[in-house]
Design a protein around this motif. Structure first.
Motif, PDB file in Angstrom:
ATOM      1  N   ALA A 169     -17.473  83.424 -65.493  1.00 24.96           N
ATOM      2  CA  ALA A 169     -17.837  82.957 -66.829  1.00 24.96           C
ATOM      3  C   ALA A 169     -19.140  82.167 -66.795  1.00 24.96           C
ATOM      4  N   LEU A 170     -19.325  81.356 -65.755  1.00 26.15           N
ATOM      5  CA  LEU A 170     -20.549  80.555 -65.630  1.00 26.15           C
ATOM      6  C   LEU A 170     -21.767  81.464 -65.442  1.00 26.15           C
ATOM      7  N   ALA A 171     -21.623  82.460 -64.605  1.00 25.13           N
ATOM      8  CA  ALA A 171     -22.745  83.364 -64.325  1.00 25.13           C
ATOM      9  C   ALA A 171     -23.163  84.159 -65.548  1.00 25.13           C
ATOM     10  N   ALA A 172     -22.254  84.332 -66.508  1.00 26.73           N
ATOM     11  CA  ALA A 172     -22.566  85.101 -67.712  1.00 26.73           C
ATOM     12  C   ALA A 172     -23.367  84.292 -68.734  1.00 26.73           C
ATOM     13  N   GLU A 173     -23.476  82.994 -68.527  1.00 26.80           N
ATOM     14  CA  GLU A 173     -24.224  82.134 -69.450  1.00 26.80           C
ATOM     15  C   GLU A 173     -25.733  82.302 -69.241  1.00 26.80           C
ATOM     16  N   PRO A 174     -26.547  82.033 -70.260  1.00 26.21           N
ATOM     17  CA  PRO A 174     -28.005  82.170 -70.126  1.00 26.21           C
ATOM     18  C   PRO A 174     -28.638  81.127 -69.207  1.00 26.21           C
ATOM     19  N   ALA A 175     -27.940  80.003 -68.970  1.00 27.66           N
ATOM     20  CA  ALA A 175     -28.511  78.961 -68.107  1.00 27.66           C
ATOM     21  C   ALA A 175     -27.422  78.389 -67.204  1.00 27.66           C
ATOM     22  N   PRO A 176     -26.886  79.187 -66.274  1.00 24.51           N
ATOM     23  CA  PRO A 176     -25.761  78.727 -65.443  1.00 24.51           C
ATOM     24  C   PRO A 176     -26.104  77.530 -64.562  1.00 24.51           C
ATOM     25  N   GLU A 177     -27.301  77.503 -63.979  1.00 23.80           N
ATOM     26  CA  GLU A 177     -27.662  76.385 -63.111  1.00 23.80           C
ATOM     27  C   GLU A 177     -27.771  75.089 -63.900  1.00 23.80           C
ATOM     28  N   LEU A 178     -28.297  75.178 -65.105  1.00 28.36           N
ATOM     29  CA  LEU A 178     -28.434  73.995 -65.951  1.00 28.36           C
ATOM     30  C   LEU A 178     -27.064  73.465 -66.353  1.00 28.36           C
ATOM     31  N   ILE A 179     -26.144  74.361 -66.664  1.00 28.20           N
ATOM     32  CA  ILE A 179     -24.782  73.952 -67.007  1.00 28.20           C
ATOM     33  C   ILE A 179     -24.129  73.264 -65.818  1.00 28.20           C
ATOM     34  N   LEU A 180     -24.284  73.848 -64.638  1.00 28.16           N
ATOM     35  CA  LEU A 180     -23.685  73.278 -63.440  1.00 28.16           C
ATOM     36  C   LEU A 180     -24.269  71.908 -63.129  1.00 28.16           C
ATOM     37  N   PHE A 181     -25.578  71.787 -63.308  1.00 30.28           N
ATOM     38  CA  PHE A 181     -26.235  70.503 -63.069  1.00 30.28           C
ATOM     39  C   PHE A 181     -25.696  69.445 -64.015  1.00 30.28           C
ATOM     40  N   ARG A 182     -25.570  69.782 -65.314  1.00 33.40           N
ATOM     41  CA  ARG A 182     -25.058  68.822 -66.287  1.00 33.40           C
ATOM     42  C   ARG A 182     -23.619  68.434 -65.961  1.00 33.40           C
ATOM     43  N   TRP A 183     -22.825  69.388 -65.548  1.00 30.43           N
ATOM     44  CA  TRP A 183     -21.422  69.113 -65.205  1.00 30.43           C
ATOM     45  C   TRP A 183     -21.354  68.114 -64.048  1.00 30.43           C
ATOM     46  N   CYS A 184     -22.158  68.358 -63.014  1.00 34.51           N
ATOM     47  CA  CYS A 184     -22.191  67.454 -61.858  1.00 34.51           C
ATOM     48  C   CYS A 184     -22.727  66.082 -62.255  1.00 34.51           C
ATOM     49  N   GLU A 185     -23.717  66.070 -63.134  1.00 39.35           N
ATOM     50  CA  GLU A 185     -24.308  64.818 -63.601  1.00 39.35           C
ATOM     51  C   GLU A 185     -23.275  63.971 -64.331  1.00 39.35           C
ATOM     52  N   LEU A 186     -22.492  64.603 -65.209  1.00 42.02           N
ATOM     53  CA  LEU A 186     -21.463  63.886 -65.948  1.00 42.02           C
ATOM     54  C   LEU A 186     -20.373  63.372 -65.013  1.00 42.02           C
ATOM     55  N   TRP A 187     -20.027  64.181 -64.031  1.00 43.11           N
ATOM     56  CA  TRP A 187     -19.014  63.749 -63.058  1.00 43.11           C
ATOM     57  C   TRP A 187     -19.512  62.547 -62.267  1.00 43.11           C
ATOM     58  N   TYR A 188     -20.760  62.599 -61.837  1.00 41.81           N
ATOM     59  CA  TYR A 188     -21.363  61.515 -61.058  1.00 41.81           C
ATOM     60  C   TYR A 188     -21.404  60.222 -61.870  1.00 41.81           C
ATOM     61  N   SER A 189     -21.798  60.342 -63.139  1.00 41.92           N
ATOM     62  CA  SER A 189     -21.872  59.164 -64.002  1.00 41.92           C
ATOM     63  C   SER A 189     -20.494  58.554 -64.206  1.00 41.92           C
ATOM     64  N   LYS A 190     -19.495  59.425 -64.347  1.00 42.35           N
ATOM     65  CA  LYS A 190     -18.138  58.952 -64.586  1.00 42.35           C
ATOM     66  C   LYS A 190     -17.580  58.250 -63.357  1.00 42.35           C
ATOM     67  N   VAL A 191     -17.772  58.841 -62.187  1.00 41.74           N
ATOM     68  CA  VAL A 191     -17.216  58.289 -60.948  1.00 41.74           C
ATOM     69  C   VAL A 191     -17.873  56.964 -60.580  1.00 41.74           C
ATOM     70  N   PHE A 192     -19.205  56.915 -60.685  1.00 44.94           N
ATOM     71  CA  PHE A 192     -19.936  55.733 -60.252  1.00 44.94           C
ATOM     72  C   PHE A 192     -20.288  54.788 -61.389  1.00 44.94           C
ATOM     73  N   ASN A 193     -19.863  55.159 -62.613  1.00 46.33           N
ATOM     74  CA  ASN A 193     -20.084  54.306 -63.789  1.00 46.33           C
ATOM     75  C   ASN A 193     -21.540  53.938 -63.965  1.00 46.33           C
ATOM     76  N   ILE A 194     -22.421  54.954 -63.840  1.00 48.57           N
ATOM     77  CA  ILE A 194     -23.857  54.737 -64.044  1.00 48.57           C
ATOM     78  C   ILE A 194     -24.366  55.778 -65.014  1.00 48.57           C
ATOM     79  N   HIS A 195     -25.587  55.559 -65.510  1.00 46.57           N
ATOM     80  CA  HIS A 195     -26.215  56.487 -66.429  1.00 46.57           C
ATOM     81  C   HIS A 195     -27.506  56.966 -65.799  1.00 46.57           C
ATOM     82  N   THR A 196     -27.812  58.248 -65.958  1.00 46.45           N
ATOM     83  CA  THR A 196     -28.930  58.850 -65.260  1.00 46.45           C
ATOM     84  C   THR A 196     -30.161  59.052 -66.129  1.00 46.45           C
ATOM     85  N   THR A 197     -30.091  58.688 -67.408  1.00 50.24           N
ATOM     86  CA  THR A 197     -31.253  58.874 -68.265  1.00 50.24           C
ATOM     87  C   THR A 197     -32.257  57.755 -68.055  1.00 50.24           C
ATOM     88  N   GLN A 198     -33.512  58.019 -68.480  1.00 48.98           N
ATOM     89  CA  GLN A 198     -34.569  57.008 -68.310  1.00 48.98           C
ATOM     90  C   GLN A 198     -34.317  55.809 -69.202  1.00 48.98           C
TER      91      GLN A 198
END
Length: 277
Positions: free
Chosen positions: A248-277
């Motif tokens: 399902a992920l590979a069928a999306e127009p931007a699979p790497e971007l989706i995966l990156f966002r998913w990992c980013e949200l997980w990282y923020s949740k686990v470490f209670n930090i925000h990654t935006t400027q």
């Protein structure tokens, strides 16, 4: 300059009129201008100064300047001292990262202690251009090219609408002096090299270079908003019990971007930090 800052604060809904606002005060032109501007605009402000003990007598000079300035202006000043070298060595990080972590951890605790609504920092347009160029050189996506945000959690940047030159001219008109960090004058780290060498070359090539970079960042913020909407919708469809199906992920127009966002949200949740400027 004061009118531009006032309009920017109103447009971005940055500061509550009756709240207490903590101003990060180094003693340099930018933070001094921020403190005086907010006071003149009628905001309740207190200041915080961090002595990182990295520049010997110059660090002590900066602290004394901030103390005298706040006494003259009738502003409460909170001071703290850090052994930044030891912290950096113990945690295996650069001096710059150590100072950043110590500074923002202190600000977060202090805002809670004094009941401040937020921390106002003095980043301006030139700082924003440097950040965008740094992100570009390191390799980044759309988010890194959008530059600094007017607000990130409780960190507020009321001076993002003005340039360093405007700040210095305003201080001169006010008859207000400030201190200069001698390390900012040496092209020994990436940001200093960009400030002292790269940006002047760009401006020499095109007088409107910095304005063009900031305009591009503003346009990309709209692109980022559209991308965020798509990514949020895609994650709602694809994530099932903390997992994503590869087909399902590979069928999306931007699979790497989706995966990156998913990992980013997980990282923020686990470490209670925000990654935006």
């Amino acid at each position: 300059m004061l009118k531009k800052v006032q309009d920017y604060i109103a447009r971005e809904h940055l500061l509550a009129p009756r709240a207490l606002h903590l101003v990060a005060l180094s003693g340099g032109a930018d933070s001094v201008a921020l403190l005086l501007a907010l006071q003149q605009l009628g905001y309740r402000v207190e200041a915080a100064h961090c002595n990182f003990h990295l520049r010997g007598q110059e660090s002590l000079r900066d602290e004394q300047f901030c103390l005298q300035l706040c006494q003259l202006r009738g502003i409460a000043l909170h001071r703290t001292h850090f052994d930044t070298q030891t912290y950096a060595s113990t945690h295996g990080v650069s001096i710059e990262m150590a100072a950043r972590h110590l500074r923002y951890r202190y600000f977060a605790q202090l805002t809670d202690d004094i009941g401040a609504a937020d921390v106002c920092v003095a980043h301006h347009q030139d700082d924003n251009v440097e950040t965008i160029l740094l992100n570009l050189l390191r390799g980044t996506g759309i988010q890194g090219l959008t530059g600094m945000r007017p607000r990130r959690d409780r960190i507020v940047r009321p001076l993002l609408c003005v340039s360093r030159r405007e700040i210095e001219q305003w201080l001169h008109a006010q008859g207000q002096d400030y201190v200069t960090d001698s390390t900012n004058l040496l092209p020994d780290v990436q940001r200093n090299k960009i400030r002292l060498d790269v940006v002047p070359q760009l401006v020499q090539t095109n007088a409107h270079a910095t304005a063009g970079i900031l305009h591009t960042a503003a346009m990309l913020r709209q692109t980022q908003a559209a991308a965020d909407s798509y990514l949020d919708e895609a994650l709602r469809r694809l994530v099932d019990h903390d997992s994503i199906g590869r087909t399902a992920l590979a069928a999306e127009p931007a699979p790497e971007l989706i995966l990156f966002r998913w990992c980013e949200l997980w990282y923020s949740k686990v470490f209670n930090i925000h990654t935006t400027q």
